[in-house]
Write an enzyme that holds these catalytic residues in place. Structure first.
Site, PDB file in Angstrom:
ATOM      1  N   ILE A   1       0.762  -1.190   0.013  1.00 15.07           N
ATOM      2  CA  ILE A   1      -0.012  -0.012  -0.129  1.00 15.07           C
ATOM      3  C   ILE A   1       0.822   1.422   0.057  1.00 15.07           C
ATOM      4  O   ILE A   1       0.565   2.192  -0.611  1.00 15.07           O
ATOM      5  CB  ILE A   1      -0.909   0.086   0.971  1.00 15.07           C
ATOM      6  CG1 ILE A   1      -1.990  -1.181   1.073  1.00 15.07           C
ATOM      7  CG2 ILE A   1      -1.701   1.314   1.202  1.00 15.07           C
ATOM      8  CD1 ILE A   1      -2.746  -1.390   2.477  1.00 15.07           C
TER       9      ILE A   1
ATOM     10  N   LYS B   1      15.706  -2.767  -1.093  1.00 18.12           N
ATOM     11  CA  LYS B   1      14.305  -2.669  -1.569  1.00 18.12           C
ATOM     12  C   LYS B   1      13.594  -1.518  -1.941  1.00 18.12           C
ATOM     13  O   LYS B   1      13.090  -1.256  -2.743  1.00 18.12           O
ATOM     14  CB  LYS B   1      13.380  -3.338  -0.328  1.00 18.12           C
ATOM     15  CG  LYS B   1      13.775  -4.844  -0.179  1.00 18.12           C
ATOM     16  CD  LYS B   1      12.976  -5.302   0.947  1.00 18.12           C
ATOM     17  CE  LYS B   1      13.195  -7.021   0.943  1.00 18.12           C
ATOM     18  NZ  LYS B   1      12.404  -7.295   2.145  1.00 18.12           N
TER      19      LYS B   1
ATOM     20  N   ASN C   1       2.318   3.614   8.120  1.00 20.37           N
ATOM     21  CA  ASN C   1       2.160   2.972   7.425  1.00 20.37           C
ATOM     22  C   ASN C   1       2.635   1.348   7.530  1.00 20.37           C
ATOM     23  O   ASN C   1       1.976   0.381   7.518  1.00 20.37           O
ATOM     24  CB  ASN C   1       1.989   3.313   5.753  1.00 20.37           C
ATOM     25  CG  ASN C   1       1.865   2.032   4.809  1.00 20.37           C
ATOM     26  OD1 ASN C   1       0.667   1.496   4.951  1.00 20.37           O
ATOM     27  ND2 ASN C   1       2.777   1.563   4.518  1.00 20.37           N
TER      28      ASN C   1
ATOM     29  N   TYR D   1      -1.690  -8.685  17.864  1.00 21.78           N
ATOM     30  CA  TYR D   1      -2.179  -7.628  16.709  1.00 21.78           C
ATOM     31  C   TYR D   1      -3.174  -6.895  17.013  1.00 21.78           C
ATOM     32  O   TYR D   1      -3.069  -5.732  16.737  1.00 21.78           O
ATOM     33  CB  TYR D   1      -2.043  -8.758  15.517  1.00 21.78           C
ATOM     34  CG  TYR D   1      -2.394  -7.838  14.314  1.00 21.78           C
ATOM     35  CD1 TYR D   1      -1.160  -7.183  13.808  1.00 21.78           C
ATOM     36  CD2 TYR D   1      -3.655  -7.941  13.485  1.00 21.78           C
ATOM     37  CE1 TYR D   1      -1.382  -6.277  12.428  1.00 21.78           C
ATOM     38  CE2 TYR D   1      -3.805  -6.990  12.506  1.00 21.78           C
ATOM     39  CZ  TYR D   1      -2.763  -6.227  11.990  1.00 21.78           C
ATOM     40  OH  TYR D   1      -3.012  -5.539  10.808  1.00 21.78           O
TER      41      TYR D   1
ATOM     42  N   LYS E   1      -3.232  -2.483  17.002  1.00 23.57           N
ATOM     43  CA  LYS E   1      -3.984  -1.861  15.869  1.00 23.57           C
ATOM     44  C   LYS E   1      -4.954  -1.048  16.624  1.00 23.57           C
ATOM     45  O   LYS E   1      -5.155   0.076  16.165  1.00 23.57           O
ATOM     46  CB  LYS E   1      -4.696  -2.979  15.128  1.00 23.57           C
ATOM     47  CG  LYS E   1      -3.783  -3.574  13.819  1.00 23.57           C
ATOM     48  CD  LYS E   1      -2.877  -2.557  12.978  1.00 23.57           C
ATOM     49  CE  LYS E   1      -1.835  -2.072  13.339  1.00 23.57           C
ATOM     50  NZ  LYS E   1      -1.122  -1.366  12.341  1.00 23.57           N
TER      51      LYS E   1
ATOM     52  N   THR F   1      -0.928  -7.883   0.373  1.00 25.12           N
ATOM     53  CA  THR F   1       0.332  -7.387   0.684  1.00 25.12           C
ATOM     54  C   THR F   1       1.309  -8.318   1.492  1.00 25.12           C
ATOM     55  O   THR F   1       0.600  -9.441   1.690  1.00 25.12           O
ATOM     56  CB  THR F   1       0.218  -6.206   1.464  1.00 25.12           C
ATOM     57  OG1 THR F   1      -0.060  -6.516   2.830  1.00 25.12           O
ATOM     58  CG2 THR F   1      -0.697  -4.966   0.728  1.00 25.12           C
TER      59      THR F   1
END
Length: 324
Positions: A37, A61, A114, A199, A203, A234
Site C-alpha cells: 500500500i 528494496k 503505514n 496484533y 492496531k 500485501t
C-alpha cells in the site's frame, strides 16, 4: 453489520488522485513504502510533485521501489523519492533516523505511519525485548512521530489549516475482536501467547494514538487520524500464510487500499474540528458509527469515556521516554 460488510466489500473509491491537489513543495514521509500500500501511495504522490521519503529497513528494496516508480511515473517539478533508514523495532535507532531527516528538511507536511508487522512467530521480540507487534506497530511510530513533531509544527506555519497531517494505520480486526473494556492493559506488559490478540492490541493502539494526538496537537494545527486501509494482498500476512491463503478471495489490490490513505491524507472532509472522532474506512470514507465500547475507550473520563486511549498514550510515553 452493514458498515462491517462494506469494509470487506467497499464501493468504488470516490476520492482518487484526480481529487488530490498538486503537492509541489510538500515533504511527505511514508513508512513501509517499499512495497504494498505504501508503495502505491508513494507512486501517486510522486506524480503529484511531492518530495516523498520512503522510510524502511532495506535500502536495497527501497531503491528497487524508487526505480520502479520512476519508470512508471513521469517526474514533475518538485517530485523526488528519497530513502530514509528506519528500524521501528529498535527504539535506540529512531532518534538517529530523525536526525538524518532534520539535516535534509526543516519541515514535514505529512507523515503516514503505514509500516507494520502482523502475527510473527509466538515469542517474537523487539531489540528492547518488547512483544514485536506492540513495538513495531505502536512504540516505534509513537517515538518517530514525537521526535518529528517540531517539523510538523514548522509546516503548519505556512500551510492551510488541517493540511498538515499524521495518518495512523489500524485494522478492521479491532472492530471484530476488541473486548468490552477496550483494551486489557496488563496484556501490554504480559502479552498472551496469541499473536492475533497482540496484533489486535497494537492496531487498537494505533487508533488510540491517533485520537489522543488529535486532542493534544490539534490546537497546534496538526490533524491526526486513524484509518483501516482495507484487506489488501500485501506482505503484511507473510507470517500468517494459512490466514492469507484462506482470506485470499477477500483480498483486494494494494492500489485500491492506497485510496484509503489518500483520503485520510488529503480529503477536505477531515478537519481540525472533527478529527478526534473521525475514523477512515475503505476506500476513503468516515466511519458512520463506531461501536459503543470503542467510543468509550477513545473518549476521556471527563467526556464520559473510560480514558483508555489516554492511558495507552501515557504507556507509550513511559516506554519510549529514555529514547527520545
Amino acid at each position: 453489520m452493514g458498515v462491517q460488510f462494506s469494509q470487506v466489500f467497499p464501493s468504488k473509491p470516490t476520492f482518487t488522485s484526480n481529487n488530490t491537489p498538486i503537492q509541489a513543495g510538500k515533504i511527505i514521509l511514508i513508512t513501509g513504502a517499499a512495497s504494498g500500500i505504501g508503495f502505491e501511495l508513494a507512486k501517486i504522490l510522486y506524480g503529484k510533485g511531492a518530495k516523498v521519503y520512503i522510510a524502511g529497513r532495506s535500502e536495497e528494496k527501497a531503491r528497487v521501489a524508487i526505480e520502479a516508480i520512476q519508470r512508471d511515473v513521469p517526474q514533475v517539478d518538485g517530485s523526488a523519492l528519497i530513502f530514509l533508514p528506519l528500524y521501528l523495532d529498535d527504539l535506540t535507532t529512531i532518534k538517529g533516523t530523525v536526525e538524518i531527516f532534520q539535516k535534509m528538511e526543516s519541515r514535514l507536511d505529512m507523515l503516514f505511519n503505514n509500516a507494520g508487522v502482523s502475527q510473527p512467530p509466538v515469542g517474537s521480540l523487539s531489540q528492547q525485548g518488547i512483544e514485536l507487534q506492540l513495538a513495531t506497530n505502536c512504540l516505534g511510530p509513537f517515538l518517530l512521530t514525537s521526535l518529528l513533531r517540531p517539523l510538523l509544527e514548522n509546516a503548519t506555519k505556512t500551510a492551510e489549516p488541517g493540511t498538515v497531517r499524521v495518518i495512523w494505520t489500524s485494522s478492521q480486526v479491532v472492530e471484530f475482536s476488541t473486548p468490552p473494556e477496550g483494551m486489557i492493559m496488563s496484556q501490554l506488559t504480559n502479552p498472551p501467547k496469541d499473536p492475533v490478540v497482540n496484533y489486535t492490541n497494537s492496531k487498537l493502539g494505533n487508533w488510540f494514538l491517533a485520537a489522543e494526538m488529535a486532542r493534544r496537537d490539534g490546537r497546534n494545527g496538526i490533524l491526526s487520524v486513524a484509518q483501516n486501509p482495507g484487506a489488501a494482498n500485501t506482505n503484511l500476512l507473510r507470517n500468517a500464510r494459512w490466514m492469507k491463503l484462506l482470506s485470499r478471495p477477500l483480498l483486494h489490490s494494494p492500489v485500491l487500499a492506497a485510496h484509503t490513505l489518500l483520503y485520510a491524507g488529503f480529503s477536505p472532509d477531515l478537519t481540525l474540528e472533527n478529527h478526534i472522532d473521525a475514523y477512515v474506512i475503505p476506500w476513503g470514507r468516515i466511519h458512520p458509527g463506531v461501536a459503543d465500547n470503542l467510543r468509550r475507550a477513545i473518549d476521556r473520563s471527563e467526556d464520559g469515556g473510560s480514558g483508555r486511549a489516554k492511558e495507552f498514550w501515557e504507556f507509550c510515553e513511559k516506554a519510549t521516554g529514555e529514547y527520545a
